[in-house]
Design a protein around this motif. Structure first.
Motif, PDB file in Angstrom:
ATOM      1  N   LYS A 123       0.798  -1.161   0.038  1.00  0.00           N
ATOM      2  CA  LYS A 123       0.117  -0.103   0.019  1.00  0.00           C
ATOM      3  C   LYS A 123       0.910   1.229  -0.069  1.00  0.00           C
ATOM      4  O   LYS A 123       1.148   2.005   1.088  1.00  0.00           O
ATOM      5  CB  LYS A 123      -1.027   0.107   1.291  1.00  0.00           C
ATOM      6  N   ILE A 124       1.734   1.484  -1.280  1.00  0.00           N
ATOM      7  CA  ILE A 124       2.198   2.547  -1.265  1.00  0.00           C
ATOM      8  C   ILE A 124       1.816   3.685  -2.227  1.00  0.00           C
ATOM      9  O   ILE A 124       1.299   3.182  -3.701  1.00  0.00           O
ATOM     10  CB  ILE A 124       3.829   1.979  -1.781  1.00  0.00           C
ATOM     11  N   HIS A 125       1.814   4.775  -2.083  1.00  0.00           N
ATOM     12  CA  HIS A 125       1.328   6.034  -2.841  1.00  0.00           C
ATOM     13  C   HIS A 125       2.572   6.362  -3.679  1.00  0.00           C
ATOM     14  O   HIS A 125       3.432   7.156  -3.075  1.00  0.00           O
ATOM     15  CB  HIS A 125       0.727   6.953  -2.156  1.00  0.00           C
ATOM     16  N   TRP A 126       2.863   5.972  -4.928  1.00  0.00           N
ATOM     17  CA  TRP A 126       4.119   6.068  -5.619  1.00  0.00           C
ATOM     18  C   TRP A 126       4.371   7.453  -5.932  1.00  0.00           C
ATOM     19  O   TRP A 126       5.717   8.224  -5.708  1.00  0.00           O
ATOM     20  CB  TRP A 126       4.254   4.960  -6.790  1.00  0.00           C
ATOM     21  N   LYS A 127       3.536   8.069  -6.417  1.00  0.00           N
ATOM     22  CA  LYS A 127       3.654   9.634  -6.766  1.00  0.00           C
ATOM     23  C   LYS A 127       4.065  10.462  -5.447  1.00  0.00           C
ATOM     24  O   LYS A 127       5.162  11.177  -5.798  1.00  0.00           O
ATOM     25  CB  LYS A 127       2.322  10.058  -7.183  1.00  0.00           C
ATOM     26  N   ASN A 128       3.312  10.207  -4.310  1.00  0.00           N
ATOM     27  CA  ASN A 128       3.748  10.860  -3.095  1.00  0.00           C
ATOM     28  C   ASN A 128       5.161  10.591  -2.893  1.00  0.00           C
ATOM     29  O   ASN A 128       6.071  11.382  -2.338  1.00  0.00           O
ATOM     30  CB  ASN A 128       2.975  10.575  -1.926  1.00  0.00           C
ATOM     31  N   THR A 129       5.683   9.116  -2.898  1.00  0.00           N
ATOM     32  CA  THR A 129       6.877   8.714  -2.749  1.00  0.00           C
ATOM     33  C   THR A 129       7.966   9.329  -3.351  1.00  0.00           C
ATOM     34  O   THR A 129       9.056   9.820  -2.825  1.00  0.00           O
ATOM     35  CB  THR A 129       6.865   7.398  -2.702  1.00  0.00           C
ATOM     36  N   LEU A 130       7.663   9.425  -4.953  1.00  0.00           N
ATOM     37  CA  LEU A 130       8.612  10.250  -5.482  1.00  0.00           C
ATOM     38  C   LEU A 130       8.600  11.586  -5.313  1.00  0.00           C
ATOM     39  O   LEU A 130       9.864  12.272  -5.340  1.00  0.00           O
ATOM     40  CB  LEU A 130       8.161  10.000  -7.316  1.00  0.00           C
ATOM     41  N   GLU A 131       7.780  12.239  -4.877  1.00  0.00           N
ATOM     42  CA  GLU A 131       7.886  13.825  -4.533  1.00  0.00           C
ATOM     43  C   GLU A 131       8.717  14.039  -3.428  1.00  0.00           C
ATOM     44  O   GLU A 131       9.769  14.798  -3.079  1.00  0.00           O
ATOM     45  CB  GLU A 131       6.520  14.333  -4.411  1.00  0.00           C
TER      46      GLU A 131
END
Length: 353
Positions: A123-131
């Motif tokens: 359950k990882i929000h990849w867009k936020n993780t990249l930011e």
């Protein structure tokens, strides 16, 4: 056909006492004009509901009076311990009325478990993780490299000065590489992350907590842990070891430059000594340390932000406390990891003979 403000006097005195165009200001029904003597005349158009006429002269004073007359309600998000999905242990700790630092410590442990579960479940929000990875990594790289470079030069001055008296100039590179890899670069990198990234995490989440943005996320069926905390922790876990390796290279490079230009120690002597003293085990333990330290900074900062109360003052206190506690936790974890990794006698310097 515009309406004009008048105090019941002659037209000649109106411009002197109440100059300016009338304005509409949304207010609570029943709040009178701050300049109560004023009346409205020549009004062919009815005033909209919840709108109060007021002249330009009294706009600022009226705003103050209206704000004072409005009912004061809760303006912060629901406290972390009062949420329906909050773990039972946090609710019990909160009910005991223990010191806030104890509650935050328990909340930090609980939040760590929740993040680990989310990562294991994917359950990882990849867009936020990249930011967040951009904030933790490239945005912090310049400060970290600059700090590592000067630390490398400072320790080179001390090592060359003392080792030259013993005729051990050829050992400077090996000792410098071991000091940087095992202790200096992991700790320095994590301190930079705590001061630059950890404070930002605590301030952002604290501001969201005191401005009801956390409740807004829950209304939209978005878990703040999934959307806000997990990306920040994951970004710190990824960027920490990478920054550590780059800072190590910068420290060695600055050491070689200073030793060659100032003290006349050839660069190949420093590099060869470092190559013979440093092992793959030292590199792995250094990256493991930086990984742990980055995780500590992110989790503590997010937990302190989540448990912020008291408006703007509370945000400032949480940010300061998060940085201080992160630094203390880093040094404590450094001792534990160093004791576990390097206990007993070492033989790294035997390779320099």
């Amino acid at each position: 056909g515009a309406m004009q403000c008048s105090s019941g006097r002659a037209a000649s005195s109106f411009s002197a006492s109440c100059s300016g165009q009338a304005q509409f200001l949304p207010v609570t029904p029943g709040v009178p004009c701050i300049a109560g003597r004023h009346a409205w005349r020549g009004s062919e158009f009815p005033l909209p509901p919840r709108v109060q006429p007021i002249c330009q002269r009294h706009v600022q004073a009226s705003s103050v009076a209206i704000a004072a007359d409005e009912p004061r309600g809760r303006t912060e998000s629901t406290p972390y311990e009062d949420l329906p999905d909050t773990p039972v242990i946090l609710k019990k700790v909160s009910a005991l009325k223990l010191p806030k630092w104890f509650f935050r410590s328990v909340a930090c442990a609980v939040l760590t478990g929740q993040v680990v579960v989310r990562i294991c479940q994917g359950k990882i929000h990849w867009k936020n993780t990249l930011e967040q990875l951009k904030l933790v990594g490239p945005s912090s790289l310049g400060v970290a490299l600059l700090t590592a470079g000067f630390v490398g030069m400072v320790f080179t001055i001390q090592f060359v000065r003392e080792f030259a008296k013993l005729g051990l100039t050829r050992s400077v590179g090996g000792v410098m590489a071991l000091a940087l890899a095992r202790e200096l670069t992991p700790v320095i990198t994590s301190i930079i992350l705590a001061g630059r990234v950890g404070s930002a995490f605590a301030a952002e989440l604290g501001t969201m907590q005191v401005s009801e943005q956390m409740d807004s996320l829950r209304v939209l069926y978005t878990d703040p842990v999934d959307y806000l905390v997990t990306p920040r922790v994951l970004a710190s876990m990824i960027a920490g070891p990478i920054l550590n390796v780059l800072c190590f290279c910068m420290g060695i490079g600055a050491s070689v430059l200073l030793a060659d230009l100032v003290y006349g120690v050839p660069a190949n002597v420093i590099v060869d000594s470092a190559r013979r003293a440093l092992t793959s085990y030292d590199v792995l333990t250094s990256m493991c340390k930086s990984w742990v330290f980055g995780t500590i900074v992110a989790v503590i900062s997010c937990a302190w932000g989540f448990t912020t109360t008291g408006g703007a003052k509370g945000v400032g206190e949480s940010t300061t406390s998060a940085v201080v506690i992160s630094l203390v936790a880093i040094f404590m974890a450094d001792f534990v990891l160093s004791f576990a990794f390097y206990q007993g006698q070492g033989d790294a310097l035997k390779q320099l003979k």
